[in-house]
Design a protein around this motif. Structure first.
Motif, PDB file in Angstrom:
ATOM      1  N   PRO A   1       8.851   1.342  10.959  1.00 14.79           N
ATOM      2  CA  PRO A   1       8.461   2.221  12.057  1.00 14.79           C
ATOM      3  C   PRO A   1       7.913   3.545  11.506  1.00 14.79           C
ATOM      4  CG  PRO A   1      10.832   2.300  11.755  1.00 14.79           C
ATOM      5  CD  PRO A   1      10.284   1.335  10.733  1.00 14.79           C
ATOM      6  N   GLY A   2       6.771   3.961  12.015  1.00 19.14           N
ATOM      7  CA  GLY A   2       6.260   5.291  11.699  1.00 19.14           C
ATOM      8  C   GLY A   2       5.497   5.418  10.396  1.00 19.14           C
ATOM      9  N   ALA A   3       5.246   6.669  10.034  1.00 24.45           N
ATOM     10  CA  ALA A   3       4.308   6.993   8.954  1.00 24.45           C
ATOM     11  C   ALA A   3       4.946   7.166   7.579  1.00 24.45           C
ATOM     12  CB  ALA A   3       3.548   8.266   9.330  1.00 24.45           C
ATOM     13  N   ASN A   4       6.253   6.962   7.468  1.00 30.71           N
ATOM     14  CA  ASN A   4       6.895   7.081   6.156  1.00 30.71           C
ATOM     15  C   ASN A   4       6.766   5.769   5.388  1.00 30.71           C
ATOM     16  OD1 ASN A   4       7.755   9.743   6.548  1.00 30.71           O
ATOM     17  ND2 ASN A   4       9.597   9.053   7.620  1.00 30.71           N
ATOM     18  N   ASN A   5       6.207   5.838   4.180  1.00 34.34           N
ATOM     19  CA  ASN A   5       6.036   4.664   3.336  1.00 34.34           C
ATOM     20  C   ASN A   5       7.402   4.080   2.968  1.00 34.34           C
ATOM     21  OD1 ASN A   5       3.807   3.261   2.494  1.00 34.34           O
ATOM     22  ND2 ASN A   5       3.663   4.249   0.514  1.00 34.34           N
TER      23      ASN A   5
END
Length: 147
Positions: free
Chosen positions: A96-100
């Motif tokens: 989920p989301g923009a964190n690698n």
């Protein structure tokens, strides 16, 4: 699997395995259905051993361009058996989301046809097609299992 009294040949001792790696940063997809990343398919193939069993491992370092989910699964197709595993969200790498995030999944497949070629291909999707799934590393590992 060899039973008591069976003759064991050299081909029965061979433990085929194979892997495919894509270390390129920035592969993408904006598909809502499982599809290949922007670079095209990432696949590996192995000859199924006499046990009819293999282990498949996929790895992906992935993120999303927004707050949506980036999802990675795989498909396995046997040269004799046809599709033996289809990509699905219940057994997937979900970020989920923009964190690698680096993620890994391993699954055993049984009941395969010994001697057939099994090809595994990584597939990706997003849960919001106005976003992009971004992949910075991908790997497939297929190992024969005995017993």
């Amino acid at each position: 699997m060899a039973l008591a009294g069976d003759i064991i040949t050299a081909s029965m001792l061979t433990v085929p395995s194979n892997e495919a790696e894509d270390p390129v940063v920035g592969r993408t997809t904006s598909s809502g259905a499982y599809a290949d990343a922007s670079s095209g398919p990432l696949s590996a193939a192995v000859t199924v051993p006499v046990s009819g069993r293999v282990a498949v491992e996929i790895r992906s370092t992935q993120r999303n361009s927004s707050t949506a989910n980036t999802i990675t699964s795989w498909v396995a197709v046997g040269s004799v058996s046809g599709t033996v595993y289809s990509p699905n969200d219940n057994a997937a790498l979900i970020t989920p989301g923009a964190n690698n995030q680096p993620l890994d999944l391993r699954k055993h497949l049984g009941g395969l046809t010994p001697g057939e070629t099994l090809t595994v291909t990584i597939k990706h999707r997003v849960n919001n097609i106005s976003t992009q799934g971004i992949f910075d590393y991908r790997l497939i590992l297929i190992e024969s299992l005995w017993g």
